[in-house]
Design an enzyme around this catalytic site. Structure first.
Site, mmCIF file in Angstrom:
data_model
loop_
_atom_site.group_PDB
_atom_site.id
_atom_site.type_symbol
_atom_site.label_atom_id
_atom_site.label_comp_id
_atom_site.label_asym_id
_atom_site.label_seq_id
_atom_site.Cartn_x
_atom_site.Cartn_y
_atom_site.Cartn_z
ATOM 1 N N GLU A 286 -4.520 -8.989 -1.110
ATOM 2 C CA GLU A 286 -5.034 -8.797 0.257
ATOM 3 C C GLU A 286 -6.513 -8.457 0.262
ATOM 4 O O GLU A 286 -6.986 -7.640 -0.522
ATOM 5 C CB GLU A 286 -4.259 -7.680 0.981
ATOM 6 N N GLU B 266 0.798 -1.234 0.000
ATOM 7 C CA GLU B 266 0.000 0.000 0.000
ATOM 8 C C GLU B 266 0.832 1.285 0.000
ATOM 9 O O GLU B 266 0.856 2.034 0.982
ATOM 10 C CB GLU B 266 -1.002 -0.044 1.170
#
Ligand SMILES: *[C@@H]1O[C@H](CO)[C@@H](O)[C@H](O)[C@H]1NC(C)=O
Ligand SMILES: *[C@@H]1O[C@H](CO)[C@@H](O)[C@H](O)[C@H]1NC(C)=O
Ligand SMILES: *[C@@H]1O[C@H](CO)[C@@H](O)[C@H](O)[C@H]1NC(C)=O
Ligand SMILES: *[C@@H]1O[C@H](CO)[C@@H](O)[C@H](O)[C@H]1NC(C)=O
Ligand SMILES: *[C@@H]1O[C@H](CO)[C@@H](O)[C@H](O)[C@H]1NC(C)=O
Ligand SMILES: *[C@@H]1O[C@H](CO)[C@@H](O)[C@H](O)[C@H]1NC(C)=O
Ligand SMILES: *[C@@H]1O[C@H](CO)[C@@H](O)[C@H](O)[C@H]1NC(C)=O
Length: 522
Positions: free
Chosen positions: A365, A260
């Protein structure tokens, strides 16, 4: 400390395995209802439900596996393929000549938290739990994402190179969490798995001394510029990690360019993050990571960019992949599922695939219970099972080749997590009772992971009329067909499936259910 005992327990398993007889055939779910819509299946050191290894009936018949809010869990069924249509009603037609992407695999993440929870169980219960995911009686996981050093699902903040100014990484060292916890569990999982596991590495933050903000958390990126000292050291950090794990016979299929990267661009971000813009990621891959990996003994390790929400697509992919210097080192684009509801798959995943068909899309994820409006563990939530199945079907229908769940196991509070960012997991451990619960989301994963082997190729499905059903179909390498159907609404109707190669299957999708149908064509 306690962790040493746990480590001893897991290492002790190596001796135990010879005596533990794996559950063969099928075992029923021991259901428990906690009032969240459906049941969890309770498992202990000697018992866990399982469909066993699945084999298909001869051509002319089909197998079905049903999970439902009403309490079915991969309930097996069989039926005859009819030569004639029942006529009318909804028909789903398999279109084998419409061919799309091939599956790589499904899996979950061996976070520090997952390892702590698994190791909090007795050796027998640890064995049952890992078999559920990785053995051939289990649900066929082949992918494991491994965080590099700490993330929010850790109990402390650390990286592998916390000595300030250690540009040559002389003091690079794996952590206790790797050596005593994650690595023994990964080796054990590998031992259970009928195939080599696809390990995937992602880093959350670089060491604080390499970063603009001097901390693992918050808004910050690497100091300097791509090609500079910090960027080169950060690339070498990945190589060192791969080398260290290789010493334990754990080789990585892929790494991501970092978890991220958008999080590290947010003011006061609460846990470990490293900010990258797509431009900086592009140049870091082209100048530092790509050449370092190419020159290392891990040169065959795949590089996946993004590792962040799909709302950043296709822009992120355009910036990075349009550059040939970066693009030549890259194999795929990794996506997370958060905020998927706000971004249609077609304009993010679909468009990215059509722009860059030579790069694969991979889900790295996803988890339930992350939203502030619906936080933490909910034992038996069927709604969350539907969230998983919906997202996986949507991803698969938009060229994604695999889907990786987040923590393999959490405790009843949805942790441990040092910033209390508690979420849900398909497996919830109760160490006091030495049991674990398999959530409905475990079966959502299973409806795909157990049936869609590596190399299964998505094919077309056409519906005879509008329907709320969600579905995706694949032809496996041995030419058997798998059709997965999700009904998120609350009543049942009959429908039929037509595979021109074999005939008609008359069946129904009960209210709030997931159905996997599979049949041989020859
Ligand atoms: C494990 O669960 C099974 C099935 O519920 C039960 O029969 C058995 O007694 C349990 N074993 C232990 C050690 O609790
Ligand atoms: C494909 O594999 C499944 C599972 O092993 C088996 O049951 C089925 O018979 C196989 N089909 C063919 C055509 O070999
Ligand atoms: C299928 O339909 C054909 C023509 O519509 C009919 O002749 C045949 O008997 C039917 N077969 C079966 C098994 O119902
Ligand atoms: C590595 O750590 C040792 C002490 O543990 C220290 O003496 C040495 O200077 C460190 N090396 C670097 C390059 O920081
Ligand atoms: C790694 O695998 C090789 C070959 O399978 C084996 O000989 C060796 O003992 C293993 N090493 C470790 C550290 O497990
Ligand atoms: C960030 O944290 C600092 C220190 O706690 C605080 O003063 C500041 O207002 C925060 N900024 C934002 C945008 O939340
Ligand atoms: C699924 O359930 C809904 C409930 O309203 C129903 O409308 C729909 O027809 C069902 N789908 C199938 C194929 O059973």
């Amino acid at each position: 400390m306690a962790a040493w005992w746990r480590a001893a327990a897991v290492l002790g398993l190596a001796f135990l395995t010879a005596q533990v007889t794996p559950s063969s055939g099928s075992n029923k779910c021991v259901g428990r209802n906690f009032g969240h819509g459906s049941v969890v299946c309770q498992c202990n050191s000697t018992y866990c439900d399982s469909v066993g290894s699945v084999s298909l009936p001869p051509p002319g018949q089909f197998a079905s596996y049903l999970s439902s809010m009403a309490g079915s869990r991969l309930e097996p069924g069989q039926g005859k393929v009819q030569m004639n249509s029942t006529g009318g009603g909804l028909r789903l037609t398999i279109v084998p000549f419409q061919k799309y992407q091939k599956i790589r695999g499904f899996g979950g993440a061996m976070t520090d938290a997952a390892a702590i929870n698994i190791l909090s169980l007795s050796a027998g219960a640890q064995d049952q739990l890992l078999r559920q995911y990785f053995s051939s009686e289990g649900i066929g996981y082949s992918v494991v994402r491994v965080p590099m050093a700490s993330c929010d699902f850790s109990t402390r903040l650390y990286t592998y190179a916390d000595t300030p100014g250690d540009y040559n990484l002389e003091n690079f060292t794996l952590a206790h969490e790797d050596i005593r916890m994650k690595i023994p569990l990964l080796q054990y999982a590998q031992g259970l798995s009928p195939q080599p596991l696809y390990l995937l590495a992602s880093a959350w933050s670089a060491p604080a001394w390499m970063k603009t903000n001097g901390a693992l958390t918050g808004k910050g990126s690497l100091m300097g510029k791509p090609g500079g000292r910090e960027h080169k050291t950060w690339a070498q950090y990945y190589i060192k990690f791969l080398e260290e794990y290789a010493k334990y016979n754990l080789t990585f299929w892929a790494l991501t360019t970092g978890n991220e990267p958008s999080a590290g661009q947010m003011t006061n971000y609460s846990f470990q993050a490293l900010g990258f813009t797509p431009e900086e990621q592009r140049d870091w891959v082209a100048l530092d990571l790509g050449p370092a990996l190419h020159a290392s003994s891990s040169s065959r390790t795949h590089v996946l960019i993004l590792d962040d929400n799909r709302l950043l697509l296709p822009h992120w992919a355009k910036v990075v992949l349009n550059d040939v210097h970066a693009g030549r080192y890259i194999h795929g684009v990794a996506v997370h599922w958060y905020a998927d509801n706000f971004v249609p798959a077609e304009i993010s995943l679909g468009v990215t695939h059509h722009l860059y068909p030579e790069y694969y899309l991979f889900g790295t994820e996803g988890c339930a219970g992350w939203s502030p409006l619906d936080r933490g563990v909910k034992l038996g939530s069927w709604d969350r099972a539907e969230q998983y199945a919906h997202d996986i079907i949507e991803d698969l229908n938009n060229y994604v080749v695999g889907w990786t769940d987040w923590n393999l196991a959490l405790d009843q509070t949805g942790g441990p997590n040092w910033v209390k960012n508690f979420v849900d997991s398909p497996v919830i451990v109760d160490a006091k009772q030495d049991i674990f619960y398999k959530q409905p989301t475990f079966y959502s994963m299973a409806h795909f992971s157990k049936f869609l082997w590596e190399g299964s190729q998505r094919v077309g499905v056409s519906a005879s009329r509008e329907t709320d059903l969600e579905y995706t179909a694949f032809i496996r390498p041995n030419s058997s067909v798998v059709l997965i159907i999700l009904n998120r609404s609350s009543s049942v109707i009959q429908f039929e499936v037509w595979d021109p190669a074999v005939g008609y299957i008359t069946t129904s999708a009960p209210a709030h259910s997931m159905l996997t149908l599979a049949w041989n064509t020859k």
